[in-house]
Design a protein around this motif. Structure first.
Motif, PDB file in Angstrom:
ATOM      1  N   MET A   1       6.167  23.693  -7.265  1.00  0.00           N
ATOM      2  CA  MET A   1       7.610  23.500  -7.393  1.00  0.00           C
ATOM      3  C   MET A   1       8.397  24.730  -6.966  1.00  0.00           C
ATOM      4  O   MET A   1       9.541  24.915  -7.343  1.00  0.00           O
ATOM      5  CB  MET A   1       7.974  23.164  -8.844  1.00  0.00           C
ATOM      6  CG  MET A   1       7.399  21.834  -9.333  1.00  0.00           C
ATOM      7  SD  MET A   1       8.003  20.434  -8.381  1.00  0.00           S
ATOM      8  CE  MET A   1       6.528  20.057  -7.430  1.00  0.00           C
ATOM      9  N   HIS A   2       7.790  25.599  -6.175  1.00  0.00           N
ATOM     10  CA  HIS A   2       8.473  26.819  -5.752  1.00  0.00           C
ATOM     11  C   HIS A   2       9.306  26.547  -4.496  1.00  0.00           C
ATOM     12  O   HIS A   2       9.184  25.500  -3.853  1.00  0.00           O
ATOM     13  CB  HIS A   2       7.459  27.925  -5.474  1.00  0.00           C
ATOM     14  CG  HIS A   2       6.592  28.242  -6.658  1.00  0.00           C
ATOM     15  ND1 HIS A   2       7.077  28.857  -7.784  1.00  0.00           N
ATOM     16  CD2 HIS A   2       5.272  28.008  -6.895  1.00  0.00           C
ATOM     17  CE1 HIS A   2       6.103  29.011  -8.661  1.00  0.00           C
ATOM     18  NE2 HIS A   2       4.994  28.491  -8.149  1.00  0.00           N
ATOM     19  N   TYR A   3      10.157  27.510  -4.168  1.00  0.00           N
ATOM     20  CA  TYR A   3      10.862  27.414  -2.890  1.00  0.00           C
ATOM     21  C   TYR A   3       9.847  27.241  -1.762  1.00  0.00           C
ATOM     22  O   TYR A   3       8.760  27.820  -1.784  1.00  0.00           O
ATOM     23  CB  TYR A   3      11.658  28.693  -2.607  1.00  0.00           C
ATOM     24  CG  TYR A   3      12.861  28.927  -3.486  1.00  0.00           C
ATOM     25  CD1 TYR A   3      13.752  27.902  -3.795  1.00  0.00           C
ATOM     26  CD2 TYR A   3      13.119  30.206  -3.987  1.00  0.00           C
ATOM     27  CE1 TYR A   3      14.859  28.141  -4.583  1.00  0.00           C
ATOM     28  CE2 TYR A   3      14.231  30.452  -4.778  1.00  0.00           C
ATOM     29  CZ  TYR A   3      15.100  29.415  -5.075  1.00  0.00           C
ATOM     30  OH  TYR A   3      16.197  29.655  -5.848  1.00  0.00           O
ATOM     31  N   THR A   4      10.243  26.463  -0.767  1.00  0.00           N
ATOM     32  CA  THR A   4       9.417  26.352   0.429  1.00  0.00           C
ATOM     33  C   THR A   4      10.129  27.055   1.580  1.00  0.00           C
ATOM     34  O   THR A   4      11.244  27.553   1.425  1.00  0.00           O
ATOM     35  CB  THR A   4       9.191  24.876   0.819  1.00  0.00           C
ATOM     36  OG1 THR A   4      10.399  24.338   1.392  1.00  0.00           O
ATOM     37  CG2 THR A   4       8.801  24.036  -0.390  1.00  0.00           C
ATOM     38  N   SER A   5       9.508  27.083   2.729  1.00  0.00           N
ATOM     39  CA  SER A   5      10.191  27.535   3.934  1.00  0.00           C
ATOM     40  C   SER A   5      11.450  26.705   4.137  1.00  0.00           C
ATOM     41  O   SER A   5      11.486  25.501   3.818  1.00  0.00           O
ATOM     42  CB  SER A   5       9.266  27.380   5.143  1.00  0.00           C
ATOM     43  OG  SER A   5      10.010  27.406   6.349  1.00  0.00           O
ATOM     44  N   ALA A   6      12.484  27.312   4.675  1.00  0.00           N
ATOM     45  CA  ALA A   6      13.720  26.580   4.956  1.00  0.00           C
ATOM     46  C   ALA A   6      13.488  25.459   5.964  1.00  0.00           C
ATOM     47  O   ALA A   6      14.247  24.481   6.006  1.00  0.00           O
ATOM     48  CB  ALA A   6      14.799  27.526   5.466  1.00  0.00           C
ATOM     49  N   LEU A   7      12.438  25.572   6.761  1.00  0.00           N
ATOM     50  CA  LEU A   7      12.110  24.537   7.740  1.00  0.00           C
ATOM     51  C   LEU A   7      11.279  23.410   7.138  1.00  0.00           C
ATOM     52  O   LEU A   7      11.092  22.369   7.780  1.00  0.00           O
ATOM     53  CB  LEU A   7      11.350  25.152   8.923  1.00  0.00           C
ATOM     54  CG  LEU A   7      12.125  26.165   9.769  1.00  0.00           C
ATOM     55  CD1 LEU A   7      11.200  26.784  10.817  1.00  0.00           C
ATOM     56  CD2 LEU A   7      13.326  25.513  10.443  1.00  0.00           C
TER      57      LEU A   7
END
Length: 397
Positions: free
Chosen positions: A69-75
Motif C-alpha cells: 500500500m505504499h506510494y508507487t512510481s508516478a507512472l
C-alpha cells in the motif's frame, strides 16, 4: 454569542466557465424520490451494474495482506504497465512499449494530465458536439477554449477530417475525440480516424482519443488510435469494460518524447494512482477474468439489441445505431407526450411520472440539446424491460 458572517472568498474565473453536470442533478432528484419510497429505474449514469469480478477482489485482498500500500512510481507499477502493453498485443495485435504507458487515477486524471501538458491559455481544441461534458471542461480548466463542432447523425455524431481542415486556425492546438463516444455510443470509422490523425499531424497539432469504452464494441473489432502513429495520445480506463468505476484507475499511452513531461506532472498533481487499485487490476488480464468480461460484453450487446427497437416502438428515433459503450442517443421529438421536443421537460416527466431516469441532451453540448435524451443500458435486463413498459403506460395516457 455573536454570529460571524462568512467572509467573501473570490473564486477563480474558471469556476464560472464550467457548467453544472446535469446528470448528477438528475441523480439527486432520483435519490430524493427513492428516499420518499419510490422505485426508480436508473438509465442515466454511466456506471456498469456489474462490479469487479472475484479474481480482481482476491488480488486486492492479497495486496492488502502483503501490505503493498505504499506510494508507487508516478507512472504506475511496472508489472501493470507491462500487463496493459500485453493486452494491446493479445487483444488488438498492436505493439506498445510499456515505457509509453502512464497509469493514472482514473481517465479523468489522464485527461487532466493531457490538457495540462498540451494546452496553453486561449489555445483552441476541436471537439464534436455532442460530447461528454467533463472532457471539454478539462480543456477549460487548462485555460484553453473547447471549440464544439456540431456533429449530427450524418457524421455519426463525431468530428470528421473535413471539420479539422475547415475549422483549423492559427489558435487551434489539437483535437479531443472519444470513440466509442459518450453520449452517443458511436465510434469513428477507422478510415475517418486515420484521416483525422493525418490532418492534425500535418498542422503540427495533437490528437487525444478517449477510448474508455473501447472494450465495449459490438459490431466490429475496436480500433486503437495508437495504431495510427506514436504521436497519438490515447486515454483508457478500468471503469467501464473492467467494471472498476470506484477504484479510480486508468491509463494513457503517450509519445515516447512526452513521457518525462507526463511523469513530472503526475508526480506533482497526483503523486501516483491508488496502489491497491493497481495491484488489483493486474488480475484483469488473466484469461479467466477476461472470459468473464467477454460474457459481460455480450450481455451489454443483448441489452442494446433489446432497447433500441423498444425505444423506437415508444416513439423515440435512434438515427445512428450505437456500436459501443452502453448508451443510446435517442431523438425525442416525436414521442407521444406533451413534452416531446424538450428533452429536459420530458426527462423530468419520465422521472416523476414513470420512475425512469434518463439524461437530457443539454449536458452534452449546444447542438440540438432539446431534441435528444441519453439512455444508459448499464442496468439489468429485467429492469430495462420494466422501464419500457412504464414509459409505454406514461405515453399512452
Amino acid at each position: 454569542m455573536n454570529s460571524v458572517s462568512e467572509p467573501l472568498i473570490h473564486l477563480a474565473a474558471r469556476v464560472d466557465a464550467i457548467q453544472p453536470f446535469y446528470v448528477m442533478e438528475m441523480m439527486k432528484e432520483a435519490e430524493q424520490l427513492e428516499r420518499a419510497g419510490r422505485d426508480i429505474i436508473h438509465m442515466s449514469i454511466g456506471q456498469p451494474d456489474f462490479t469487479a469480478p472475484e479474481p480482481v477482489l482476491e488480488a486486492a485482498a492479497n495486496a492488502l495482506r502483503r501490505g503493498d500500500m505504499h506510494y508507487t512510481s508516478a507512472l504506475g507499477i511496472r508489472a501493470l504497465r507491462e500487463a496493459i502493453a500485453g493486452h494491446y498485443a493479445h487483444a488488438y495485435g498492436i505493439d506498445v512499449d510499456p515505457a509509453r504507458i502512464v497509469v493514472t487515477a482514473g481517465a479523468s486524471a489522464a485527461l487532466l494530465l493531457a490538457c495540462t501538458a498540451l494546452v496553453d491559455r486561449d489555445d483552441e481544441v476541436l471537439m464534436p458536439d455532442p460530447c461528454y461534458p467533463c472532457n471539454r471542461h478539462f480543456v477549460t480548466a487548462a485555460e484553453g477554449k473547447p471549440v464544439l463542432v456540431p456533429s449530427g447523425p450524418a457524421e455519426r455524431f463525431q468530428l470528421t477530417a473535413d471539420d479539422v481542415e475547415r475549422l483549423w486556425t492559427s489558435r487551434t492546438r489539437g483535437v479531443l475525440l472519444a470513440s466509442p463516444s459518450n453520449p452517443t455510443g458511436t465510434s469513428i470509422a477507422p478510415d475517418e480516424l486515420k484521416r483525422i490523425v493525418e490532418a492534425v499531424r500535418a498542422r503540427g497539432g495533437f490528437t487525444v482519443v478517449d477510448e474508455i469504452y473501447q472494450g465495449l464494441s459490438y459490431d466490429a473489432p475496436p480500433v486503437c488510435a495508437v495504431s495510427f502513429g506514436d504521436d497519438v495520445i490515447t486515454v483508457n480506463s478500468f471503469s467501464k469494460y473492467f467494471n472498476m468505476t470506484g477504484w479510480r484507475l486508468g491509463w494513457l499511452v503517450v509519445p515516447p518524447s512526452l513521457v518525462d513531461a507526463f511523469e513530472k506532472l503526475s508526480q506533482n498533481l497526483f503523486i501516483c494512482a491508488s496502489a491497491l487499485a493497481q495491484h488489483a487490476a493486474l488480475a484483469c488480464f488473466e484469461p479467466a477474468t477476461l472470459a468473464i468480461y467477454e460474457m459481460r460484453r455480450l450481455e451489454f450487446k443483448r441489452r442494446r439489441d433489446f432497447l433500441v427497437p423498444a425505444l423506437e416502438s415508444l416513439g423515440f428515433a435512434v438515427p445512428v445505431m450505437p456500436d459501443g459503450a452502453f448508451y443510446v442517443y435517442a431523438d425525442c421529438r416525436n414521442v407521444p407526450h406533451a413534452a416531446a421536443g424538450d428533452s429536459a421537460v420530458l426527462a423530468s416527466a419520465m422521472l416523476h411520472d414513470a420512475g425512469v431516469v434518463m439524461v437530457p441532451g443539454m449536458d452534452f453540448g449546444s447542438a440540438a440539446p432539446h431534441d435528444y435524451v441519453r439512455v444508459s443500458y448499464a442496468t439489468a435486463y429485467p429492469r430495462l424491460e420494466e422501464a419500457v413498459e412504464r414509459l409505454r403506460g406514461l405515453f399512452s395516457r
